[in-house]
Design an enzyme around this catalytic site. Structure first.
Site, PDB file in Angstrom:
ATOM      1  CG  HIS A  40      -2.317  -0.966   1.043  1.00 21.24           C
ATOM      2  ND1 HIS A  40      -2.584  -1.637   2.281  1.00 21.24           N
ATOM      3  CD2 HIS A  40      -2.577  -1.519   0.095  1.00 21.24           C
ATOM      4  CE1 HIS A  40      -3.558  -2.391   1.832  1.00 21.24           C
ATOM      5  NE2 HIS A  40      -3.650  -2.501   0.409  1.00 21.24           N
ATOM      6  CD  GLU A 130      -4.157  -9.510   7.876  1.00 16.81           C
ATOM      7  OE1 GLU A 130      -4.479  -9.986   8.948  1.00 16.81           O
ATOM      8  OE2 GLU A 130      -3.407  -8.664   7.824  1.00 16.81           O
ATOM      9  CB  CYS A 197       2.149  -8.874  12.930  1.00 17.43           C
ATOM     10  SG  CYS A 197       3.743  -9.102  12.624  1.00 17.43           S
TER      11      CYS A 197
END
Length: 292
Positions: A40, A130, A197
């Protein structure tokens, strides 16, 4: 003027791997399709396009046959792989291992539960690449909540199994857990899986410390970056004198007059070379004003 680039900003491991795979393939061929923008960041997408990387949308993808296609780090739903197999597409799979692991967890949760009494909830940005891949593991049945205003989408009369998009904030996730815990009906279970994450989440305290040390900060991020928005919002809490920019043309360089300390940082989708180019441009303007 002191101009410093944040050492902890720049591509995460998943993005680094995806770009490396793209460049390796493009060193052998003049054209490679990529399903969606590989990252992105429009400047990085443009750089790779000059090497032969062609970003395509899903409509174009589902019309391809006998081609080679790269899947970016965000991951894809099962239907995308099924189409590739049926139409002889060679896939270069650059899905981030963290995302792959999350997809497997959601698929296992979906297949081991009864939709009549259990609901899969994903804390993430609706429509994000995602998240689309995660919802695909549940055959489209998962409920996506972006924040507390979406909580009424959840059926609190069912068991709830919640997962998180990998780049969401830990604080936001914890607030969602607290809100659901307070509303779930008696007799129903609530299982929440912190699947954020840590390579991304652990950047927050480091980048917050970085921006607090500078008089003015430029946060470099693509406009589509979900991670960029999260990090920028956290930075703005400690230094309101911060500007989000996506390329060199976004900057009004007159803002640096009389400024003694400038920090440059960015999202996990921001290339280091772009931050370095921005630093050089600021130095040019600084030299110009000092010579006046």
């Amino acid at each position: 003027m002191i101009i410093e680039i944040d050492d902890n900003s720049g591509f995460c491991n998943g993005v680094v791997t995806a770009i490396k795979k793209a460049e390796e393939e493009l060193s052998r061929t003049s054209r490679l399709y990529c399903l969606g923008d590989i990252v992105h960041n429009s400047m990085e997408v443009e750089r790779l396009s000059t090497k032969g990387l062609i970003s395509i949308d899903r409509e174009t993808y589902f019309g391809l046959r006998n081609q080679k296609v790269l899947f970016r780090a965000h991951g894809e739903p099962p239907v995308t792989y099924e189409y590739a197999k049926a139409n002889h597409l060679e896939i270069i799979d650059a899905t981030c291992p963290v995302v792959l692991n999350l997809q497997k967890k959601i698929k296992q949760a979906y297949e081991s539960s009864d939709p009549k009494d259990t609901q899969i909830v994903i804390y993430g940005k609706n429509g994000h690449a995602e998240v689309n891949g995660l919802v695909g593991q549940t055959e489209g049945s998962a409920v996506v909540v972006e924040g507390l205003p979406d909580i009424d989408k959840i059926d609190f009369s069912k068991n709830i199994r919640m997962f998180s998009q990998t780049t969401k904030s830990i604080d936001g996730f914890n607030k969602m857990v607290e809100a659901i815990s307070g509303r779930i009906q008696a007799g129903c279970s609530f299982e929440h899986n912190d699947t954020i994450c840590r390579q991304v989440a652990n950047r927050i305290p480091k980048i917050v410390d970085f921006v607090s040390r500078h008089e003015l900060v430029l946060f470099v991020s693509g406009k589509k970056s979900s991670n960029g928005k999260v990090l920028f919002d956290e930075c703005k809490k400690v230094n309101p004198n911060i500007y989000m920019v996506s390329d060199l043309e976004d900057v009004d360089y007159t803002i640096f007059r009389n400024v003694k300390s400038v920090g440059i940082c960015g999202a996990t989708s921001t290339p280091k070379w772009l931050m370095e180019a921005l630093k050089r441009k600021i130095e040019q303007y600084s030299d110009y004003y000092e010579a006046m």
